[in-house]
Scaffold this active site. Sequence first.
Site, PDB file in Angstrom:
ATOM      1  N   LEU A 113     -16.125   4.316 -26.178  1.00  0.00           N
ATOM      2  CA  LEU A 113     -17.324   5.068 -26.550  1.00  0.00           C
ATOM      3  C   LEU A 113     -17.936   5.650 -25.285  1.00  0.00           C
ATOM      4  CD1 LEU A 113     -19.211   2.866 -29.190  1.00  0.00           C
ATOM      5  CD2 LEU A 113     -18.354   5.179 -29.528  1.00  0.00           C
ATOM      6  N   ASP A 114     -18.500   6.855 -25.410  1.00  0.00           N
ATOM      7  CA  ASP A 114     -19.154   7.472 -24.269  1.00  0.00           C
ATOM      8  C   ASP A 114     -20.305   6.611 -23.778  1.00  0.00           C
ATOM      9  OD1 ASP A 114     -17.441   9.603 -24.606  1.00  0.00           O
ATOM     10  OD2 ASP A 114     -18.859  10.730 -25.849  1.00  0.00           O
ATOM     11  N   PHE A 115     -20.700   6.823 -22.532  1.00  0.00           N
ATOM     12  CA  PHE A 115     -21.762   6.060 -21.896  1.00  0.00           C
ATOM     13  C   PHE A 115     -23.052   6.116 -22.703  1.00  0.00           C
ATOM     14  CE2 PHE A 115     -25.229   6.037 -18.607  1.00  0.00           C
ATOM     15  CZ  PHE A 115     -25.106   4.712 -18.219  1.00  0.00           C
TER      16      PHE A 115
END
Length: 294
Positions: A113-115
């Site tokens: 998952l993106d930051f």
Amino acid sequence: MASTIIISPMEERLQKILAQAGLGSRRDCEELILAGRVRVNGQVAVIGQKADPANAKITVDGRAIKAPEQKVYIALHKPRFVLTTVEPEPGDTRKTVRDLVPVSERLYPVGRLDFDSEGLVLMTNDGDLAQKLSHPSHGHEKEYRVLVARHPDQEQLATWRRGVVLEDGYKTQPAEVRIESEAGKGMWLRVTMKEGRKRQIREIGSKLGLPVVRILRVRIGTLRLGTLKPGEWRYLSAEEISGLKGEAPRPASRPKTVRKVTARPVPRRETEKKRGPTPPPDNGGKPGRRAFKK
């Protein structure tokens, strides 16, 4: 006369042995071999090589690999602003998902998952399962709740469902996109897809004129986020593990304990006074007009 190489029936491909030792997915382990970091009995290993883990000395960066660990499967609700990696780059002090799960086993995140996104991440040392869930060829669905800043029209939704050409020329695969609920000037969407390129949902939203405010992943394959709150984690049940592997459900080791509570009888009129308004039913992600706060 050509020599004949006899392979012991106990020998297995090196990347599988490394994956079973908790060093990542088979693809990750292939990268270790290609980088020349793996040796078998002192010799640099090559892709396709086999070995007997019981008799061969296998090292990574000069350290002998451990015996295969007991398989561990953990569901984590990754909060926003946490890296989906085991170790950050040198000098990067940001927190990682590994910091949130204090167990002794060497675990790796499955389903990046993106930051600035949040939601379900699977943490495991089962390299085979990690490979199966991560590789696009297996087509495992991932489901997201996506808050966009504007109300989409039908053409925007139809384009998202068909596939969108990104900046690098890649056209996304067809996806299931449906309206879940309004949120002020924005809208919550339910997006289900079988791929997961870096920042794909945000880039699609940008291309369609639908800026993405928030992303929450709620499902990977058959595994659901459930009631986990940001930062919380739990071990998977035997049934959940079997579901991810595509196996028949295994019977539970013991039945769950159900506590019975004897309630004091309450007169009907008193019950009606205390009951209050009936909460709205869970619509399972179907379209509605209930607003969600950011």
